[in-house]
Design an enzyme around this catalytic site. Structure first.
Site, PDB file in Angstrom:
ATOM      1  N   GLY A  30       0.824  -1.194   0.000  1.00  0.00           N
ATOM      2  CA  GLY A  30       0.000   0.000   0.000  1.00  0.00           C
ATOM      3  C   GLY A  30       0.863   1.251   0.000  1.00  0.00           C
TER       4      GLY A  30
ATOM      5  N   LEU B 281      -0.434  17.545  -8.929  1.00  0.00           N
ATOM      6  CA  LEU B 281       0.373  16.869  -9.950  1.00  0.00           C
ATOM      7  C   LEU B 281       1.695  16.457  -9.308  1.00  0.00           C
ATOM      8  CD1 LEU B 281      -0.241  19.449 -12.825  1.00  0.00           C
ATOM      9  CD2 LEU B 281      -1.243  17.146 -12.685  1.00  0.00           C
TER      10      LEU B 281
ATOM     11  N   GLU C  78       2.051   6.982   7.833  1.00  0.00           N
ATOM     12  CA  GLU C  78       2.928   6.949   9.004  1.00  0.00           C
ATOM     13  C   GLU C  78       2.784   8.241   9.800  1.00  0.00           C
ATOM     14  OE1 GLU C  78       4.774   4.333  10.083  1.00  0.00           O
ATOM     15  OE2 GLU C  78       3.717   3.299   8.469  1.00  0.00           O
TER      16      GLU C  78
END
Length: 299
Positions: free
Chosen positions: A66, A215, A271
């Protein structure tokens, strides 16, 4: 790239039993691709495997997992001298796969692996926080962070990305805004933020498009601050529409600082990082990544 160039796949332990991936690797090996697989077990493994890939002269390092796994591998690459970099490939094997989804990486394993090995390498930006932490997709603060750091594992596996949103609705009674000041080039904002998104990519928390215009190769970060107490309406609006929202402050900038009188927690690709002061800056063209030809995240 020749079929004979080594590819090292760094696989999150949770994805090690994926039969579809096993078959895809076998198929491509039969076609002549040199593929080695390493499985992470604990913190620091990704860094060691990236160093091994460089020592072996690997052309490509593939992050299989992931957003957190992609972050680990990208961070390990960013800490090397640019001339050493293998190209980054991505296999979406996590719960939410926010970065891979918004980048248009195929969900089907063989298609994703072919892209990771043969796709065109494009230089992309990375973001650095307080000099020593990084994110490739997004940093989120406020209510959104509490959702993703507290969502129960069982709910995540049962419902995937939607679980973050559902769990968030269950926690509306605990809503508290973070008082902070955000500054950057020609930008200053001070107030109470319910959700802060700093996007290199566009979505986080299992599909919440907090930075729909971001972007990954424009040398800028996109900042979105949700200021409204009408959080549900605002979140639903951001999930269903890319139009301007009066309750969201947005801008694009190469760096910014966030200061708060109280401790805040930011979620960097999954995290957590806590503190009262954060400097977040873009590292333009920090690494090369194999992405689909019509990737929406590219300028």
């Amino acid at each position: 790239m020749e079929n004979g160039s080594l590819t090292l796949i760094i696989l999150n332990g949770k994805g090690a039993g994926n039969d579809e991936l096993r078959e895809a690797i076998s198929t491509l090996r039969e076609e002549g691709f040199d593929i080695a697989v390493r499985v992470t077990f604990e913190s620091g493994d990704a860094l060691r495997y990236v160093e091994e890939a460089i020592a072996l002269g690997a052309a490509t390092v593939v992050a299989g997992g992931g957003d957190g796994t992609i972050n680990e591998v990208a961070t390990a690459l960013a800490q090397r001298e640019p001339r050493d970099y293998p190209v980054l490939g991505i296999l979406p094997l996590g719960t939410a796969n926010d970065f891979a989804t918004s980048a248009g990486i195929p969900e089907e394993m063989e298609a994703a692996l072919r892209l990771a090995l043969r796709g065109k390498a494009t230089k992309i930006d990375l973001a650095r926080v307080n000099q020593d932490r990084y994110f490739i997709n997004m940093a989120t603060g406020g209510f959104g962070t509490r959702i993703t750091t507290e969502t129960p594992e069982k709910l995540k596996s049962a419902l995937g990305g939607v679980s973050y949103f559902i769990h968030g609705l269950m926690r509306m009674d605990q809503l508290k805004a973070d008082s902070c000041k955000i500054e950057g080039p020609d930008f200053s904002w001070q107030g109470d933020a319910l959700v802060i998104g700093i996007g290199n990519g566009r979505q986080a928390g299992g599909g919440q498009r907090l930075c729909p215009q971001a972007l990954i190769n424009d040398g800028l970060l996109t900042l979105s601050v949700v200021t409204s107490q009408e959080l549900l309406t605002t979140l639903l609006h951001s999930l269903t529409s890319d139009d301007e929202n009066p309750n969201v402050v947005t801008t694009s900038l190469p760096w910014l600082t966030i200061r708060s009188p109280n401790e805040m927690t930011f979620n960097l690709d999954g995290e957590p990082l806590s503190g009262t002061e954060f400097r977040i800056e873009v590292m333009p063209k920090a690494l090369a990544c194999r992405l689909p030809p019509q990737c929406e995240l590219l300028a």
